[in-house]
Design an enzyme around this catalytic site. Sequence first.
Site, PDB file in Angstrom:
ATOM      1  CG  ASN A  58      -1.061   8.211   5.231  1.00 49.05           C
ATOM      2  OD1 ASN A  58      -1.888   7.761   4.451  1.00 49.05           O
ATOM      3  ND2 ASN A  58      -0.001   8.864   4.835  1.00 49.05           N
ATOM      4  NE  ARG A 109      -3.839   1.884   2.617  1.00 48.45           N
ATOM      5  CZ  ARG A 109      -4.364   2.329   3.756  1.00 48.45           C
ATOM      6  NH1 ARG A 109      -3.967   1.808   4.912  1.00 48.45           N
ATOM      7  NH2 ARG A 109      -5.260   3.273   3.746  1.00 48.45           N
ATOM      8  CG  HIS A 125      -8.281  -2.459  -1.952  1.00 51.68           C
ATOM      9  ND1 HIS A 125      -9.259  -1.489  -1.828  1.00 51.68           N
ATOM     10  CD2 HIS A 125      -7.116  -1.829  -1.662  1.00 51.68           C
ATOM     11  CE1 HIS A 125      -8.699  -0.338  -1.496  1.00 51.68           C
ATOM     12  NE2 HIS A 125      -7.397  -0.506  -1.393  1.00 51.68           N
ATOM     13  CG  HIS A 183      -1.194   5.669   1.178  1.00 51.63           C
ATOM     14  ND1 HIS A 183      -2.007   6.275   2.109  1.00 51.63           N
ATOM     15  CD2 HIS A 183      -1.942   4.673   0.626  1.00 51.63           C
ATOM     16  CE1 HIS A 183      -3.187   5.666   2.126  1.00 51.63           C
ATOM     17  NE2 HIS A 183      -3.165   4.680   1.245  1.00 51.63           N
ATOM     18  CG  ASP A 209      -9.810 -10.753  -1.709  1.00 51.02           C
ATOM     19  OD1 ASP A 209      -9.242 -11.238  -0.704  1.00 51.02           O
ATOM     20  OD2 ASP A 209      -9.436 -10.974  -2.870  1.00 51.02           O
ATOM     21  CG  ASP A 242       8.585  12.274  -2.515  1.00 54.56           C
ATOM     22  OD1 ASP A 242       7.835  11.468  -1.913  1.00 54.56           O
ATOM     23  OD2 ASP A 242       8.403  13.503  -2.499  1.00 54.56           O
ATOM     24  CB  THR A 267      -8.286 -15.266  -1.291  1.00 47.50           C
ATOM     25  OG1 THR A 267      -8.387 -14.321  -2.383  1.00 47.50           O
ATOM     26  CG2 THR A 267      -9.234 -16.418  -1.538  1.00 47.50           C
ATOM     27  CB  SER A 275       7.256  12.578   1.027  1.00 49.40           C
ATOM     28  OG  SER A 275       6.149  12.092   0.299  1.00 49.40           O
TER      29      SER A 275
HETATM   30  C1  HEM Z   1      -8.311   4.455  -5.354  1.00 49.40           C
HETATM   31  C2  HEM Z   1      -8.692   4.680  -4.174  1.00 49.40           C
HETATM   32  C3  HEM Z   1      -8.316   3.931  -2.943  1.00 49.40           C
HETATM   33  C4  HEM Z   1      -8.953   4.059  -1.770  1.00 49.40           C
HETATM   34  C5  HEM Z   1     -10.157   4.961  -1.466  1.00 49.40           C
HETATM   35  C6  HEM Z   1      -8.300   3.179  -0.838  1.00 49.40           C
HETATM   36  C7  HEM Z   1      -8.647   3.066   0.476  1.00 49.40           C
HETATM   37  C8  HEM Z   1      -8.163   2.114   1.325  1.00 49.40           C
HETATM   38  C9  HEM Z   1      -8.621   1.910   2.665  1.00 49.40           C
HETATM   39  C10 HEM Z   1      -9.686   2.764   3.354  1.00 49.40           C
HETATM   40  C11 HEM Z   1      -7.965   0.850   3.170  1.00 49.40           C
HETATM   41  C12 HEM Z   1      -8.147   0.264   4.570  1.00 49.40           C
HETATM   42  C13 HEM Z   1      -7.473   1.162   5.539  1.00 49.40           C
HETATM   43  C14 HEM Z   1      -8.042   1.098   6.929  1.00 49.40           C
HETATM   44  O1  HEM Z   1      -9.244   0.855   7.089  1.00 49.40           O
HETATM   45  O2  HEM Z   1      -7.259   1.315   7.863  1.00 49.40           O
HETATM   46  C15 HEM Z   1      -7.053   0.380   2.167  1.00 49.40           C
HETATM   47  C16 HEM Z   1      -6.193  -0.683   2.311  1.00 49.40           C
HETATM   48  C17 HEM Z   1      -5.291  -1.078   1.357  1.00 49.40           C
HETATM   49  N1  HEM Z   1      -5.038  -0.427   0.172  1.00 49.40           N
HETATM   50 FE1  HEM Z   1      -6.169   1.012  -0.662  1.00 49.40          FE
HETATM   51  N2  HEM Z   1      -7.290   2.521  -1.471  1.00 49.40           N
HETATM   52  C18 HEM Z   1      -7.241   2.947  -2.757  1.00 49.40           C
HETATM   53  C19 HEM Z   1      -6.322   2.556  -3.710  1.00 49.40           C
HETATM   54  C20 HEM Z   1      -5.277   1.700  -3.481  1.00 49.40           C
HETATM   55  C21 HEM Z   1      -4.191   1.460  -4.396  1.00 49.40           C
HETATM   56  C22 HEM Z   1      -4.045   2.145  -5.750  1.00 49.40           C
HETATM   57  C23 HEM Z   1      -3.370   0.557  -3.800  1.00 49.40           C
HETATM   58  C24 HEM Z   1      -2.100  -0.038  -4.294  1.00 49.40           C
HETATM   59  C25 HEM Z   1      -1.717  -0.075  -5.534  1.00 49.40           C
HETATM   60  C26 HEM Z   1      -3.956   0.204  -2.531  1.00 49.40           C
HETATM   61  C27 HEM Z   1      -3.471  -0.756  -1.665  1.00 49.40           C
HETATM   62  C28 HEM Z   1      -4.058  -1.111  -0.475  1.00 49.40           C
HETATM   63  C29 HEM Z   1      -3.672  -2.274   0.297  1.00 49.40           C
HETATM   64  C30 HEM Z   1      -2.673  -3.342  -0.099  1.00 49.40           C
HETATM   65  C31 HEM Z   1      -4.433  -2.243   1.467  1.00 49.40           C
HETATM   66  C32 HEM Z   1      -4.389  -3.222   2.653  1.00 49.40           C
HETATM   67  C33 HEM Z   1      -3.330  -2.738   3.624  1.00 49.40           C
HETATM   68  C34 HEM Z   1      -3.168  -3.548   4.889  1.00 49.40           C
HETATM   69  O3  HEM Z   1      -3.696  -4.640   5.034  1.00 49.40           O
HETATM   70  O4  HEM Z   1      -2.458  -3.040   5.792  1.00 49.40           O
HETATM   71  N3  HEM Z   1      -5.092   0.940  -2.357  1.00 49.40           N
HETATM   72  N4  HEM Z   1      -7.188   1.168   1.052  1.00 49.40           N
END
Ligand code: HEM
Length: 338
Positions: free
Chosen positions: A90, A58, A189, A62, A241, A70, A243, A72
């Site tokens: 974050n 992730r 995700h 970010h 999801d 970079d 899995t 940051s």
């Molecule tokens: C496009 C809009 C996106 C939104 C609104 C979004 C939002 C979120 C949110 C809300 C979570 C859960 C965080 C929490 O509840 O603490 C999450 C988890 C995650 N996001 Fe996104 N995300 C987006 C795009 C992306 C992208 C582009 C990537 C990577 C290429 C990504 C990778 C991940 C991963 C791997 C997790 C799981 C992290 C963990 O288990 O610690 N997300 N995201």
Amino acid sequence: MLLPFVFLCLLPAAVPTATPPLQPGYYTKTCPNAELIVRNVMKKAMIREPRSGASVMRFQFHDCFVNGCDGSMLLDDTPTMLGEKLSLSNIDSLRSYEVVDEIKEAIEMACPRTVSCADIIVMASRDAVALSGGPDWEVKLGRKDSLTASQQDADDIMPSPRANASTLIDLFAKFDLSVKDLVALLGSHSIGNGRCFSIVFRLYNQSGTGLPDPTIEPKFRRKLDKLCPLGGDGNVTGDLDFTPHIFDNQYFKDLVNGRGFLNSDETLYTYWKTREYVRRYREDQEEFFRDFVEGMIKMGDLQSGRPGEIRRNCRVVNDGPPVDLVLERFKDRKKLSY
Ligand code: HEM
Ligand SMILES: *[C@@H]1O[C@H](CO)[C@@H](O)[C@H](O)[C@H]1NC(C)=O
Ligand SMILES: *[C@@H]1O[C@H](CO)[C@@H](O)[C@H](O)[C@H]1NC(C)=O
Ligand SMILES: *[C@@H]1O[C@H](CO)[C@@H](O)[C@H](O)[C@H]1NC(C)=O
């Protein structure tokens, strides 16, 4: 006559290019084992805690969306700088910063002051995907680490889990990322977890209606209601999801079945402009993998053009305040030995 001519000729060479082109194999000569070291630390980290792969993966999103890739987002706050770690998307959410510390420590041992933290994020994200059963690919390298970070910039740009697909399309377009890139990249995700905090609004008060989001499949909603009761602990986590440790196209199958975890996930299926891609990736995992890799490379190309450095410690700039002075709230900081 001669002087201006000479001046003009020298100008392009004399001005250091702020954004040198990124290239595969950038460290082949200066740190030949860099990619191997990153992969090995990621392997160890994911054996120790499987979710850390998703958490590190992730980071690329970010990092790259806030003033380019970079590093940051890795900077701890200082008495004079509010960085990205406590920004809305974050705080209490990004995790596994210590895995990047561990990678950096191993890399510094092998090749001091050579490999940027920004490149470590991009390598480690790729490795997390590959080690979870997803695609493997060659990453472009040669990024520099930022000299600063901004909480405000992160707050301004990072999307909310409440966002709908149409808002996300507009956001991604600002970075020259297409609708296809958006859907493919959100396929990340396929691994990892999210917090109740990120979904309670859609379980109990979608768009201020006082009602649940009607697009959630009823059986799945009962499961989420149980996991995230109204007024419960917002830090409890659920799987993104079915899995969550395997990088596959299950995420898209879940969306079609009304079982997307976040509102931003499910709207990819309910919105007409993104639906077709969800259907395609659900049918064809190889196509998802190809488009995902393309999106990751494009996202990895985002650069701010600002001057940078190779940080010795990913959490502080090289001539920043001593690490001990950095505010105490970043409790997961390891003692670093350089
Ligand atoms: C496009 C809009 C996106 C939104 C609104 C979004 C939002 C979120 C949110 C809300 C979570 C859960 C965080 C929490 O509840 O603490 C999450 C988890 C995650 N996001 Fe996104 N995300 C987006 C795009 C992306 C992208 C582009 C990537 C990577 C290429 C990504 C990778 C991940 C991963 C791997 C997790 C799981 C992290 C963990 O288990 O610690 N997300 N995201
Ligand atoms: C998406 O969300 C924005 C901002 O909340 C809203 O203005 C817009 O109407 C929504 N679009 C769709 C298609 O639901
Ligand atoms: C639901 O959301 C609306 C609008 O954001 C708000 O005014 C209302 O108080 C919320 N209701 C509950 C029960 O939280
Ligand atoms: C989650 O935990 C943190 C740190 O323990 C706490 O400050 C925060 O308020 C909690 N967040 C929610 C939404 O409950």
